[in-house]
Design a protein around this motif. Structure first.
Motif, mmCIF file in Angstrom:
data_model
loop_
_atom_site.group_PDB
_atom_site.id
_atom_site.type_symbol
_atom_site.label_atom_id
_atom_site.label_comp_id
_atom_site.label_asym_id
_atom_site.label_seq_id
_atom_site.Cartn_x
_atom_site.Cartn_y
_atom_site.Cartn_z
ATOM 1 N N ILE A 14 37.189 46.227 75.586
ATOM 2 C CA ILE A 14 36.015 46.119 74.894
ATOM 3 C C ILE A 14 36.496 47.015 73.327
ATOM 4 O O ILE A 14 35.802 46.477 72.184
ATOM 5 N N GLU A 15 37.255 47.920 73.525
ATOM 6 C CA GLU A 15 37.618 48.761 72.280
ATOM 7 C C GLU A 15 38.507 47.795 71.214
ATOM 8 O O GLU A 15 38.258 47.802 70.114
ATOM 9 N N ALA A 16 39.350 46.852 71.884
ATOM 10 C CA ALA A 16 39.977 45.944 71.089
ATOM 11 C C ALA A 16 39.101 44.853 70.333
ATOM 12 O O ALA A 16 39.193 44.536 69.280
ATOM 13 N N VAL A 17 38.055 44.450 71.105
ATOM 14 C CA VAL A 17 37.056 43.676 70.418
ATOM 15 C C VAL A 17 36.370 44.213 69.229
ATOM 16 O O VAL A 17 36.217 43.809 68.123
ATOM 17 N N LEU A 18 35.970 45.500 69.522
ATOM 18 C CA LEU A 18 35.239 46.308 68.576
ATOM 19 C C LEU A 18 36.476 46.714 67.301
ATOM 20 O O LEU A 18 35.784 46.222 65.987
ATOM 21 N N GLU A 19 37.601 46.767 67.577
ATOM 22 C CA GLU A 19 38.470 46.962 66.569
ATOM 23 C C GLU A 19 38.612 45.636 65.517
ATOM 24 O O GLU A 19 38.771 45.484 64.467
ATOM 25 N N ALA A 20 38.606 44.497 66.284
ATOM 26 C CA ALA A 20 38.772 43.285 65.721
ATOM 27 C C ALA A 20 37.567 42.952 64.917
ATOM 28 O O ALA A 20 37.793 42.310 63.701
ATOM 29 N N LEU A 21 36.239 43.178 65.347
ATOM 30 C CA LEU A 21 35.309 43.106 64.250
ATOM 31 C C LEU A 21 35.309 43.837 63.308
ATOM 32 O O LEU A 21 34.957 43.391 62.115
ATOM 33 N N ASP A 22 35.850 45.338 63.172
ATOM 34 C CA ASP A 22 35.982 46.039 62.056
ATOM 35 C C ASP A 22 36.964 45.447 61.035
ATOM 36 O O ASP A 22 36.798 45.627 59.909
ATOM 37 N N ARG A 23 38.032 44.825 61.583
ATOM 38 C CA ARG A 23 38.838 44.151 60.680
ATOM 39 C C ARG A 23 38.435 42.987 59.949
ATOM 40 O O ARG A 23 38.677 42.646 58.936
ATOM 41 N N GLU A 24 37.609 42.242 60.773
ATOM 42 C CA GLU A 24 37.109 40.936 60.322
ATOM 43 C C GLU A 24 36.034 40.740 59.267
ATOM 44 O O GLU A 24 35.885 40.295 58.423
ATOM 45 N N LEU A 25 35.312 41.729 59.551
ATOM 46 C CA LEU A 25 34.120 41.920 58.829
ATOM 47 C C LEU A 25 34.244 43.046 57.812
ATOM 48 O O LEU A 25 34.173 44.227 58.167
ATOM 49 N N VAL A 26 34.123 42.789 56.518
ATOM 50 C CA VAL A 26 33.899 43.757 55.381
ATOM 51 C C VAL A 26 32.420 44.498 55.487
ATOM 52 O O VAL A 26 31.384 43.674 55.629
ATOM 53 N N GLY A 27 32.320 45.927 55.510
ATOM 54 C CA GLY A 27 30.941 46.524 55.242
ATOM 55 C C GLY A 27 30.115 46.389 56.730
ATOM 56 O O GLY A 27 30.814 46.343 57.815
#
Length: 294
Positions: A14-27
């Motif tokens: 789940i942490e990997a998914v959340l980190e990917a979301l941080d990388r993919e989306l600005v702001g």
């Protein structure tokens, strides 16, 4: 019992998914925080059930509200992955639907269309964009009402096999829920997506270009900022979606410019968007007319 108390709540997947979301989306800091809170809540709920503690299945239907082009579909995709990895849905699967996919044009057409979409989405997540278009209060015979009735039944009776995310503009979604209290009562999580700032859109554009193997020249960087300032003031601006469309047009003009060039082109030229590729946009029409007049 003491050994069971040592169970770990945080899930690396789940942490990997959340980190990917941080990388993919600005702001979108408030959105990312809400997604982390939901992920944490579901992780704890899953652990409670594994330890034999009383835990009813949480209601998972959601509403994503905000202007277009602010990452709602991307977040829905990541939410489907989180729900699947935590065991709340059978498939890491997202079906995106609109009124045209769900509502028929004549008597007897709507129910089969709606049920077909629900069948495809079952076991995963159904994302309905501009959900308020399903209900047209001014037309008592509108077939969208039939879709809503079917959807409400499924959201209540098959909530263990389908998660529904409704999306759209904030004010219109509020009006939709006011007119359909049964739908509001089935939504557990309301997440507001704020509009992007100019600086965030600029960073989004640079990130999109980088992923596609392009870059802006220093002059083009200034032109791109000026483009964003002008485009944001015009009607029908859709934030990241409008930025993506603009970049496609910049690349089109760059390609035409290079195609017109005599002789070979360098890899650097193939990768670089120049200011002239941006200033040819219609948003600079007044600027060009002023230059021609001087």
């Amino acid at each position: 019992m003491e050994a069971k108390g040592l169970a770990v709540v945080k899930n690396p997947e789940i942490e990997a998914v959340l980190e990917a979301l941080d990388r993919e989306l600005v702001g979108l800091a408030p959105v990312k925080r809400r997604i982390r809170e939901i992920a944490a809540y579901l992780s704890v709920d899953r652990l409670r059930r594994e330890l034999g503690l009383v835990s009813d299945r949480p209601t998972l239907h959601m509403a994503f509200v905000g202007p277009p082009g602010t990452g709602k579909t991307t977040v829905a995709l990541r939410m489907a992955t989180i729900l699947h990895r935590l065991g709340y849905i059978r498939r890491d699967h997202l079906v995106v639907a609109s009124r045209d996919d769900l509502v028929g044009q004549y008597i007897g057409h709507t129910a089969p269309k709606t049920k077909e979409v629900l069948k495809r989405a079952m076991g995963g997540v159904l994302f309905i964009d501009e959900a308020y278009s399903l209900y047209r209060a001014e037309n008592e015979r509108d077939y969208g009402q039939e879709t809503l009735e079917i959807l409400l039944q499924v959201m209540e009776n098959q909530r263990e096999d389908l998660v529904v995310i409704l999306a759209g503009y904030k004010d219109r979604m509020e009006e939709f829920f006011a007119l359909n209290p049964g739908m509001r009562s089935r939504i557990a999580h309301h997440i507001e997506f704020p509009p992007y700032s100019l600086e965030e859109l600029y960073q989004i554009g640079l990130l999109m270009l980088e992923r596609q193997g392009y870059r802006l020249s220093p002059e083009a960087e200034r032109a791109f900022r000026e483009y964003l300032e002008r485009r944001m003031a015009l009607p029908n601006f859709a934030y990241a979606r409008s930025v993506r469309n603009a970049l496609d047009r910049f690349k089109l003009r760059q390609a035409y410019r290079l195609y017109q060039k005599a002789g070979p082109v360098t890899p650097e030229e193939l990768m670089t968007i120049e200011a002239e590729d941006i200033y040819l946009s219609s948003v600079f029409r007044e600027r060009k007319e002023e230059e021609d007049a001087t």
